[in-house]
Design a protein around this motif. Structure first.
Motif, PDB file in Angstrom:
ATOM      1  N   HIS A 178      43.285 -19.149 -12.270  1.00 16.72           N
ATOM      2  CA  HIS A 178      42.972 -20.328 -11.448  1.00 16.72           C
ATOM      3  C   HIS A 178      43.636 -21.590 -12.008  1.00 16.72           C
ATOM      4  CE1 HIS A 178      40.611 -22.961  -8.822  1.00 16.72           C
ATOM      5  NE2 HIS A 178      40.457 -23.732  -9.885  1.00 16.72           N
ATOM      6  N   TYR A 191      47.961 -30.774  -2.206  1.00 14.33           N
ATOM      7  CA  TYR A 191      48.226 -29.341  -2.057  1.00 14.33           C
ATOM      8  C   TYR A 191      49.397 -29.129  -1.105  1.00 14.33           C
ATOM      9  CZ  TYR A 191      47.288 -24.509  -0.611  1.00 14.33           C
ATOM     10  OH  TYR A 191      47.393 -23.179  -0.313  1.00 14.33           O
ATOM     11  N   THR A 270      38.272  -9.819  -7.104  1.00 10.21           N
ATOM     12  CA  THR A 270      38.136 -11.244  -7.444  1.00 10.21           C
ATOM     13  C   THR A 270      39.501 -11.924  -7.493  1.00 10.21           C
ATOM     14  OG1 THR A 270      38.181 -10.801  -9.832  1.00 10.21           O
ATOM     15  CG2 THR A 270      36.022 -10.861  -8.765  1.00 10.21           C
ATOM     16  N   ASP A 273      40.773 -12.449  -3.951  1.00 18.15           N
ATOM     17  CA  ASP A 273      40.089 -13.613  -3.379  1.00 18.15           C
ATOM     18  C   ASP A 273      40.690 -14.921  -3.899  1.00 18.15           C
ATOM     19  OD1 ASP A 273      38.372 -12.041  -1.914  1.00 18.15           O
ATOM     20  OD2 ASP A 273      36.712 -12.154  -3.349  1.00 18.15           O
ATOM     21  N   GLU A 274      41.039 -14.926  -5.191  1.00 10.24           N
ATOM     22  CA  GLU A 274      41.646 -16.127  -5.783  1.00 10.24           C
ATOM     23  C   GLU A 274      42.992 -16.427  -5.129  1.00 10.24           C
ATOM     24  OE1 GLU A 274      42.111 -19.461  -8.202  1.00 10.24           O
ATOM     25  OE2 GLU A 274      40.328 -18.206  -7.993  1.00 10.24           O
ATOM     26  N   LEU A 276      43.988 -15.458  -2.194  1.00 11.30           N
ATOM     27  CA  LEU A 276      43.731 -15.822  -0.800  1.00 11.30           C
ATOM     28  C   LEU A 276      43.271 -17.266  -0.677  1.00 11.30           C
ATOM     29  CD1 LEU A 276      43.672 -14.640   2.076  1.00 11.30           C
ATOM     30  CD2 LEU A 276      41.276 -14.030   1.676  1.00 11.30           C
ATOM     31  N   SER A 277      42.487 -17.731  -1.648  1.00 11.24           N
ATOM     32  CA  SER A 277      41.984 -19.106  -1.588  1.00 11.24           C
ATOM     33  C   SER A 277      43.109 -20.135  -1.686  1.00 11.24           C
ATOM     34  CB  SER A 277      40.956 -19.342  -2.708  1.00 11.24           C
ATOM     35  OG  SER A 277      41.595 -19.415  -3.978  1.00 11.24           O
ATOM     36  N   TRP A 278      44.242 -19.723  -2.250  1.00 12.40           N
ATOM     37  CA  TRP A 278      45.414 -20.607  -2.345  1.00 12.40           C
ATOM     38  C   TRP A 278      46.431 -20.301  -1.248  1.00 12.40           C
ATOM     39  CZ3 TRP A 278      45.736 -24.529  -5.923  1.00 12.40           C
ATOM     40  CH2 TRP A 278      44.833 -24.492  -6.989  1.00 12.40           C
ATOM     41  N   THR A 279      46.133 -19.341  -0.384  1.00 10.17           N
ATOM     42  CA  THR A 279      47.070 -18.794   0.617  1.00 10.17           C
ATOM     43  C   THR A 279      48.320 -18.225  -0.057  1.00 10.17           C
ATOM     44  OG1 THR A 279      48.246 -20.881   1.120  1.00 10.17           O
ATOM     45  CG2 THR A 279      46.258 -20.376   2.414  1.00 10.17           C
TER      46      THR A 279
END
Length: 298
Positions: A178, A191, A270, A273-274, A276-279
């Motif tokens: 992260h 971003y 996990t 998901d990380e 994906l959260s940043w695309t």
């Protein structure tokens, strides 16, 4: 394969003998896959980056190899090599390094694929994560990402190998992944979704078996070795919350204690998901080193 290497003043590209044409044909038949072999620049960077003709020769070698072998592009590794030669701390040489990658990307994008005329040759660039919350002068950082963003199709981020025999521990702590993305994408300055989509977050499918008593030692293990340890020692599995990784302990036949960190569906989920959260996308090192059921979650 190995990329352009220096033989005196001549550049050569090695590794074609490793190309499995039968396997490549099978992959293409079974889906809409692209083949981008990993190319490592082994030539001395001072010679390559300072001389225009050498740069052009290296680019031509790569493009001709893609044409002759029917590749869709390459995954280029050079930053770590240039860092080891100590050239990236020099602002002029660093600029030349970045401009070489830009020049390569532009040259590759000018070539249309024979197998798909609507697409050009693709360039994916391998980048390493910083080892602390501050960038060293040889680290690939947000400014470098912005310089290359228009001319590189993807960045393979090596978010693994966090621990080693000298510091046994998790393979790729989630908090570290992260913070690496946060630093690289420079989210404090706004971003940039266009750049984020070009990042391929590295996910390891190998693990590590480290010695934790009686000295230092150990190293990477792959799926069949992991299964063998489970069968032999029948250990109790633990979840390490801070790193979001599973591990277990065992004692070998010489009474030496080991710790094993190896991916699980939970740890992989996990990290997906990380990303994906940043695309962002993902890159796997290496897919054949994992367990069959890892594919269930991809």
């Amino acid at each position: 394969m190995s990329g352009p290497a220096s033989e005196g003043t001549k550049l050569v590209l090695n590794g074609r003998h490793n190309a499995d044409k039968g396997w490549i044909s099978e992959i293409r038949r079974n889906g809409n896959s692209q083949i981008l072999p990993r190319v490592v620049l082994e030539s001395i960077p001072v010679d390559l980056l300072k001389k225009k003709k050498q740069r052009e020769r290296a680019i031509n070698l790569i493009i001709e190899e893609c044409k002759e072998m029917g590749y869709d592009g390459i995954v280029l590794e050079s930053w770590s090599r240039w860092a080891s030669y100590g050239v990236l701390h020099d602002p002029d040489m660093r600029d030349k390094a970045l401009q070489f990658i830009v020049q390569l990307g532009q040259a590759m994008h000018a070539i249309r694929l024979e197998q798909n005329i609507s697409q050009s040759l693709q360039l994916v660039y391998v980048i390493g994560p910083p080892r602390s919350d501050k960038f060293e002068e040889y680290d690939f950082g947000p400014d470098d990402l912005r310089v290359l963003g228009d001319d590189v199709d993807g960045f393979s981020l090596m978010t693994y190998d966090f621990s080693g025999p000298q510091n046994p521990g998790p393979n790729a702590p989630l908090k570290w992944i992260h913070s690496t993305l946060q630093l690289l994408l420079d989210s404090s300055n706004g971003y940039n979704p266009k750049l984020a989509k070009k990042i391929f977050v590295g996910i390891n499918f190998y693990g590590n078996d480290f010695v934790v008593s009686g000295g230092l030692g150990g190293g990477p293990i792959i799926g069949r070795e992991y299964l063998s340890l489970l069968e032999q020692h029948k250990p109790q599995m633990h979840w390490e919350k801070n790193s979001a990784e599973h591990y277990f302990l065992y004692i070998d036949n010489q009474n030496i204690k080991h710790v094993v960190f190896y991916p699980s569906l939970m740890s992989i989920a996990t990290r997906l998901d990380e990303a994906l959260s940043w695309t962002a996308g993902i890159s796997i090192w290496e897919i054949g080193q994992g367990l069959e059921y890892f594919f269930d979650i991809l």
